[in-house]
Design a protein around this motif. Structure first.
Motif, PDB file in Angstrom:
ATOM      1  N   LYS A 149       0.874  -1.179  -0.024  1.00 26.35           N
ATOM      2  CA  LYS A 149       0.058  -0.046  -0.136  1.00 26.35           C
ATOM      3  C   LYS A 149       0.799   1.142  -0.036  1.00 26.35           C
ATOM      4  CE  LYS A 149      -3.902  -2.044   0.618  1.00 26.35           C
ATOM      5  NZ  LYS A 149      -3.606  -3.382  -0.124  1.00 26.35           N
ATOM      6  N   ASN A 150       0.326   2.372  -0.531  1.00 25.28           N
ATOM      7  CA  ASN A 150       1.232   3.423  -0.422  1.00 25.28           C
ATOM      8  C   ASN A 150       0.703   4.278   1.061  1.00 25.28           C
ATOM      9  OD1 ASN A 150       2.075   6.292  -0.916  1.00 25.28           O
ATOM     10  ND2 ASN A 150      -0.024   7.114  -1.355  1.00 25.28           N
ATOM     11  N   ARG A 151       2.107   4.043   1.766  1.00 25.25           N
ATOM     12  CA  ARG A 151       1.783   4.568   3.248  1.00 25.25           C
ATOM     13  C   ARG A 151       2.106   6.331   3.164  1.00 25.25           C
ATOM     14  NH1 ARG A 151       1.502   0.263   6.867  1.00 25.25           N
ATOM     15  NH2 ARG A 151       2.237  -1.467   5.939  1.00 25.25           N
ATOM     16  N   ILE A 152       2.493   6.887   2.147  1.00 26.67           N
ATOM     17  CA  ILE A 152       2.836   8.172   2.144  1.00 26.67           C
ATOM     18  C   ILE A 152       1.685   9.032   2.399  1.00 26.67           C
ATOM     19  CG2 ILE A 152       4.255   9.970   1.206  1.00 26.67           C
ATOM     20  CD1 ILE A 152       5.913   7.715  -0.376  1.00 26.67           C
ATOM     21  N   HIS A 153       1.205   9.545   3.295  1.00 28.23           N
ATOM     22  CA  HIS A 153       0.057  10.474   3.586  1.00 28.23           C
ATOM     23  C   HIS A 153      -0.054  11.778   2.831  1.00 28.23           C
ATOM     24  CE1 HIS A 153      -1.436   8.301   7.161  1.00 28.23           C
ATOM     25  NE2 HIS A 153      -1.092   7.365   6.379  1.00 28.23           N
ATOM     26  N   SER A 154       0.998  12.331   2.796  1.00 28.17           N
ATOM     27  CA  SER A 154       1.156  13.711   2.253  1.00 28.17           C
ATOM     28  C   SER A 154       1.536  13.575   0.699  1.00 28.17           C
ATOM     29  CB  SER A 154       2.263  14.768   2.823  1.00 28.17           C
ATOM     30  OG  SER A 154       2.489  15.773   2.013  1.00 28.17           O
ATOM     31  N   GLY A 155       0.519  14.050  -0.272  1.00 29.09           N
ATOM     32  CA  GLY A 155       0.875  14.212  -1.628  1.00 29.09           C
ATOM     33  C   GLY A 155       2.069  15.054  -1.897  1.00 29.09           C
ATOM     34  N   TYR A 156       2.342  16.044  -0.988  1.00 23.81           N
ATOM     35  CA  TYR A 156       3.576  16.842  -1.451  1.00 23.81           C
ATOM     36  C   TYR A 156       4.674  16.093  -1.055  1.00 23.81           C
ATOM     37  CZ  TYR A 156      -0.094  20.724  -1.613  1.00 23.81           C
ATOM     38  OH  TYR A 156      -1.049  21.270  -2.005  1.00 23.81           O
ATOM     39  N   ASN A 157       4.710  15.110   0.175  1.00 28.53           N
ATOM     40  CA  ASN A 157       6.109  14.551   0.501  1.00 28.53           C
ATOM     41  C   ASN A 157       6.286  13.588  -0.995  1.00 28.53           C
ATOM     42  OD1 ASN A 157       6.503  15.706   2.785  1.00 28.53           O
ATOM     43  ND2 ASN A 157       5.499  14.303   4.124  1.00 28.53           N
ATOM     44  N   LEU A 158       5.100  12.947  -1.275  1.00 23.24           N
ATOM     45  CA  LEU A 158       5.030  11.929  -2.236  1.00 23.24           C
ATOM     46  C   LEU A 158       5.656  12.387  -3.702  1.00 23.24           C
ATOM     47  CD1 LEU A 158       4.612   9.112  -3.352  1.00 23.24           C
ATOM     48  CD2 LEU A 158       2.274   9.777  -3.722  1.00 23.24           C
ATOM     49  N   ARG A 159       5.210  13.832  -3.775  1.00 19.41           N
ATOM     50  CA  ARG A 159       6.064  14.493  -4.975  1.00 19.41           C
ATOM     51  C   ARG A 159       7.589  14.756  -4.957  1.00 19.41           C
ATOM     52  NH1 ARG A 159       6.723  14.588  -9.524  1.00 19.41           N
ATOM     53  NH2 ARG A 159       4.342  14.419  -9.863  1.00 19.41           N
ATOM     54  N   GLU A 160       7.967  14.985  -3.625  1.00 18.07           N
ATOM     55  CA  GLU A 160       9.294  15.186  -3.294  1.00 18.07           C
ATOM     56  C   GLU A 160       9.989  13.780  -3.576  1.00 18.07           C
ATOM     57  OE1 GLU A 160      10.905  17.644  -0.272  1.00 18.07           O
ATOM     58  OE2 GLU A 160       8.817  18.055   0.337  1.00 18.07           O
TER      59      GLU A 160
END
Length: 485
Positions: free
Chosen positions: A127-138
């Protein structure tokens, strides 16, 4: 450069509410690395096809390719910020569209060894555990900087990924079960000496350390032909893994080491009935560090002639059955296997000694496995002839082992030198089979040269055996009651 990129990715994940440990950092890096690698592989194949005047059929539809959703580029080759998703839009696309699309590949695939099937397996479990889409973009922007094209790049990435797995092994939450010290694996491979054309199997794959190191060992052989390299890629390495995190890490680790289409199946090995294993299912070599201390359910135990809840003992039966006649094995197991007195332990030792030549036992010191206090041994055996004599080596590096003083290749030099002739020394000796107790088949490590005896058991081990004996007694009583009723 790559090392700093990996550190930066971890720093971002550390700040995200959905990622709490090294296991999460490795898991999240892995699925992103996999998609980036898949895109690079497909682009290379498309380029090759174009040069031959052919068209290439991409596995992924365009909206789901890395270059569309993750890293769309402008004409200048730089990220097109207008086209690149971020924030909630990015997170929702990944969770609600990308993952379901990729998971559906499992149903479309023609078989379990296809790339399509592996895509479906990975994205159905993880599963994608990265909650923040901004962190995911980085993180995506950093992953996009990584390159997989040259052998040098893959080599550097594989070293960094191994370091991540090692850190994960030290991180708790059962991370240690995924990591076997690579120096120990390399020594095991040196003893077993795999050859080109032999099929190598690890049914308790973890992070695929045994298969990756076997590949490194074999590809260094002189005079390899194109046919040999194809054999290494497609018909040499086989594995099974039950846990989804280990499955994706194992596949990614093999890919980074240069095995582009790993024959890895996501399954519970122990759910397979031993009676169903045919000659075509057998392997030349088994290398494994099965999980120990686990307890398997009754319906799983029914698959084995020697029934026990101890996971490692069920795996050992699977290893023996899965070897061809003349096949070789190097297996890590808890040292109490050598001396436990419950029926399953005694029966399994008898089976091993009668069906295989258990020629070498390497006794490892406490601390060999970081984060795990259990003492282990490595069993080396060949299937097809009974054991006549067992050669023991007591590994004692002369220091306390641990995270700051881990096992290294130098520690195993003497063992490898002596093992070739199975010579006696202050740390090594031989025990003829006819001197063993023919009732218990006790294989305890007792150094006749005055070395430390390592079969002193912890209170936990003693309690485990008491529990095993109690369970056996309960089964016997239940059987008697059934006969009397």
């Amino acid at each position: 450069m790559f090392e700093q990129t990996f550190k930066n990715i971890d720093d971002i994940l550390r700040k995200d509410a959905g990622c709490t440990s090294e296991l999460d950092y490795t898991e999240q890096s892995s699925w992103l690395l996999f998609l980036k690698y898949l895109d690079a592989l497909e682009q290379d194949k498309a380029t090759e096809a174009a040069l031959e005047g052919k068209s290439y059929a991409f596995i992924l539809d365009k909206p789901y390719r890395w270059g569309t959703w993750a890293a769309p580029k402008g004409k200048d080759g730089k990220l097109d910020h207008n086209a690149a998703l971020t924030g909630d839009d990015l997170r929702d696309f990944v969770n609600l569209k990308l993952f379901p699309y990729l998971h559906a590949f499992k149903q479309k695939a023609s078989g379990p060894n296809t790339t399509e099937y592996k895509i479906g397996e990975i994205f159905g479990e993880i599963k994608n555990r990265i909650h923040s889409g901004y962190n995911l973009r980085e993180v995506i922007d950093l992953v996009d900087e990584l390159r997989f094209h040259s052998q040098k790049e893959k080599h550097e990435l594989s070293h960094l990924y191994e370091a991540k797995i090692k850190n994960m092994g030290n991180a708790g939450r059962n991370g240690g079960e995924y990591y076997t010290p690579r120096s120990l694996i390399r020594a095991i491979i040196q003893v077993v000496q795999p050859k080109i054309g032999e099929r190598i199997y690890d049914p308790a794959l973890g992070s695929a350390g045994f298969l990756c190191e076997s590949f490194e060992f074999l590809k260094k052989k002189h005079g390899l032909t194109t046919a040999d390299l194809t054999t290494l890629q497609k018909r040499t390495f086989y594995g099974k893994e039950k846990k989804s995190l280990a499955y994706v890490i194992g596949i990614m680790n093999m890919i980074l080491h240069g095995i582009e289409a790993p024959n890895i199946i996501h399954t519970n090995t122990l759910a397979e009935n031993l009676a169903d294993i045919q000659e075509k299912d057998r392997y030349d070599i088994v290398l494994a560090n099965p999980p120990f201390g686990g307890k398997e359910r009754q319906e799983v135990q029914q698959n084995f002639p020697i029934r026990t809840g101890e996971t490692a003992y069920l795996f050992l039966q699977h290893f023996i059955k899965s070897l061809k006649a003349g096949g070789r094995a190097g297996i890590v197991i808890k040292n109490t296997f050598l001396s436990n007195t419950d029926n399953a332990s005694v029966s399994l030792r008898k089976k091993l000694l009668e069906e295989c030549n258990l020629h070498t036992i390497l006794d490892c010191p406490g601390g060999t496995f970081q984060g795990a206090g259990v003492k282990t041994v490595v069993l080396f055996f060949e299937k097809g002839a009974p054991t006549q004599k067992v050669w023991y080596y007591q590994l004692r590096p002369g220091r306390n082992m641990g995270k700051t003083n881990p096992l290294n290749d130098e520690d195993l030099v003497e063992f490898l030198a002596l093992q070739k002739t199975r010579a006696d020394s202050p740390k090594s000796w031989s025990v003829p089979m006819n001197t063993l107790d023919q009732v218990t088949f006790d294989l305890s490590v007792k150094n006749p040269n005055g070395g430390e005896e390592v079969t002193l058991r912890s209170p936990e081990d003693i309690l485990d055996e008491i529990a095993a004996l109690d369970a056996e007694s309960a089964e016997v009583l239940a059987t008697i009651r059934g006969l009397l009723s």
